[in-house]
Design a protein around this motif. Structure first.
Motif, PDB file in Angstrom:
ATOM      1  N   SER A   1      38.841  44.714  34.228  1.00 31.18           N
ATOM      2  CA  SER A   1      38.653  44.069  35.535  1.00 31.18           C
ATOM      3  C   SER A   1      39.901  44.316  36.374  1.00 31.18           C
ATOM      4  O   SER A   1      40.988  44.557  35.851  1.00 31.18           O
TER       5      SER A   1
ATOM      6  N   LEU B   1      37.212  33.259  51.625  1.00 36.45           N
ATOM      7  CA  LEU B   1      36.285  33.613  50.544  1.00 36.45           C
ATOM      8  C   LEU B   1      34.870  33.830  51.076  1.00 36.45           C
ATOM      9  O   LEU B   1      34.452  33.205  52.051  1.00 36.45           O
ATOM     10  N   SER B   2      34.138  34.719  50.418  1.00 32.57           N
ATOM     11  CA  SER B   2      32.735  35.006  50.783  1.00 32.57           C
ATOM     12  C   SER B   2      32.598  35.219  52.279  1.00 32.57           C
ATOM     13  O   SER B   2      31.811  34.565  52.954  1.00 32.57           O
TER      14      SER B   2
ATOM     15  N   ASP C   1      36.349  39.143  50.123  1.00 26.60           N
ATOM     16  CA  ASP C   1      37.403  38.261  50.627  1.00 26.60           C
ATOM     17  C   ASP C   1      38.119  38.901  51.814  1.00 26.60           C
ATOM     18  O   ASP C   1      38.066  40.114  51.997  1.00 26.60           O
TER      19      ASP C   1
ATOM     20  N   SER D   1      39.033  42.040  47.313  1.00 32.56           N
ATOM     21  CA  SER D   1      38.262  41.431  46.245  1.00 32.56           C
ATOM     22  C   SER D   1      39.271  40.778  45.320  1.00 32.56           C
ATOM     23  O   SER D   1      39.909  41.449  44.505  1.00 32.56           O
TER      24      SER D   1
ATOM     25  N   GLU E   1      39.199  36.726  44.622  1.00 35.85           N
ATOM     26  CA  GLU E   1      38.759  35.506  43.916  1.00 35.85           C
ATOM     27  C   GLU E   1      37.977  35.869  42.652  1.00 35.85           C
ATOM     28  O   GLU E   1      38.187  35.278  41.588  1.00 35.85           O
ATOM     29  N   THR E   2      37.068  36.831  42.772  1.00 34.92           N
ATOM     30  CA  THR E   2      36.293  37.291  41.615  1.00 34.92           C
ATOM     31  C   THR E   2      36.650  38.751  41.358  1.00 34.92           C
ATOM     32  O   THR E   2      36.179  39.637  42.084  1.00 34.92           O
ATOM     33  N   PRO E   3      37.511  39.012  40.373  1.00 38.34           N
ATOM     34  CA  PRO E   3      37.875  40.413  40.092  1.00 38.34           C
ATOM     35  C   PRO E   3      36.640  41.261  39.784  1.00 38.34           C
ATOM     36  O   PRO E   3      35.615  40.760  39.320  1.00 38.34           O
TER      37      PRO E   3
END
Length: 306
Positions: free
Chosen positions: A152, A207-208, A233, A265, A267-269
């Motif tokens: 990741s 975020l998002s 992001d 990217s 927050e969520t790798p």
């Protein structure tokens, strides 16, 4: 047509991209970094620090640095990862993208070396296509897992935009979104303002975020439209006066004429299995906002002019 490559006094080879309307861009093999983007009137659209070091292994403060495989200090590697201070190569096989045989596009690649594997033991290929067109700069980053196991990573394109006066700039398209405030120990908040404006140090990870964000520069009557895909992001950063003085590679007054809005990217790798490839896309375009009111209707910027 062969690429236009020049070797500057600093010894860093740079690729000069041009297109028929007269705009240009400059891309270094060092860091795979775009360091200049000028419109057809030869106005520079990207910010470059007056104190940046052009000497490897230091990173270059300005243009569009590539952050990989880590953003900021969110991991064990150096700030923003190591891709920004490695020497990349021209990519002769950008497949599955078709080859770009013109002077307005370049393909670069960075492949993991023994040195990289010591600090980040994952085998990868990082590619970047930079394409210049009338009023637009497009970057297509891709990461391929060439390892035997999944890995990741975080990714960001840090866009240092040139603005007339940071206190006259506003950012639209991020209202009502959640963000991490890096000035408050990455605490999570929800954006309450109708538009983001600047009067002090600012460092947030939104975020998002939507695919389109508008950066409106009242004084220059210019709007940057940032369109992105695969990078959910958006980081918004301006160091303001105290932080600018503390950063050795930033001029004391440079903060007034810059704003970073990054496609990221974080927050969520991104997770890649062996042989999988991730692909992102970012387009920055400029729109003249010289309407009667001196303002551009943000809804038109964010949702199209149709």
């Amino acid at each position: 047509m062969p690429l236009n490559i020049i070797h500057d006094a600093d010894g860093l080879p740079r690729i000069i991209l041009t297109e028929p309307t007269g705009s240009s861009a400059e891309v270094l093999l060092y860091g795979g970094q775009v360091v200049s983007w000028k419109n057809e009137r030869r106005e520079e659209l990207l910010f470059m620090s007056s104190k940046t070091s052009w000497k490897p292994p230091k990173a270059i403060r300005g243009g569009i640095p590539v952050c990989f495989p880590q953003f900021g200090n969110l991991g064990s590697l150096e700030q923003h990862g190591f891709a920004k201070n490695r020497m990349w190569s021209l990519d002769s096989d950008p497949s599955p993208l078709p080859p770009a045989n013109n002077q307005s596009s370049v393909d670069l690649v960075l492949k993991s070396t023994e040195e990289d594997l010591k600090i980040w033991p994952r085998s990868f290929e990082l590619r970047l296509r930079v394409t210049l067109s009338a009023g637009k700069l497009t970057l297509i980053p891709r990461v391929r897992n060439t390892d035997k196991k999944a890995f990741s990573f975080m990714f960001a394109l840090c866009n240092y935009l040139s603005v007339s006066d940071i206190s006259e700039v506003r950012v639209e398209g991020l209202e009502t979104l959640d963000y991490f405030d890096n000035l408050s120990n990455r605490e999570r908040f929800t954006e309450q303002a109708d538009a983001i404006t600047f009067d002090s140090e600012f460092e947030r990870v939104y975020l998002s975020t939507p695919t389109k964000i508008a950066i409106i520069d009242h004084e220059k009557k210019r709007t940057f439209e940032l369109w992105k895909d695969g990078m959910p992001d958006a980081v918004v950063w301006n160091p303001w006066d105290k932080k600018a003085k503390a950063l050795p590679d930033l001029g004391d007054e440079d903060y007034q004429s810059m704003l970073c809005v990054d496609s990221a990217s974080i927050e969520t790798p991104i997770i890649l299995k062996p042989f999988e490839e991730w692909k992102g896309r970012q387009e920055i375009s400029t729109v003249s906002s010289s309407y009667c009111s001196g303002q551009l209707d943000p809804r038109q910027v964010l949702y199209g002019f149709h």
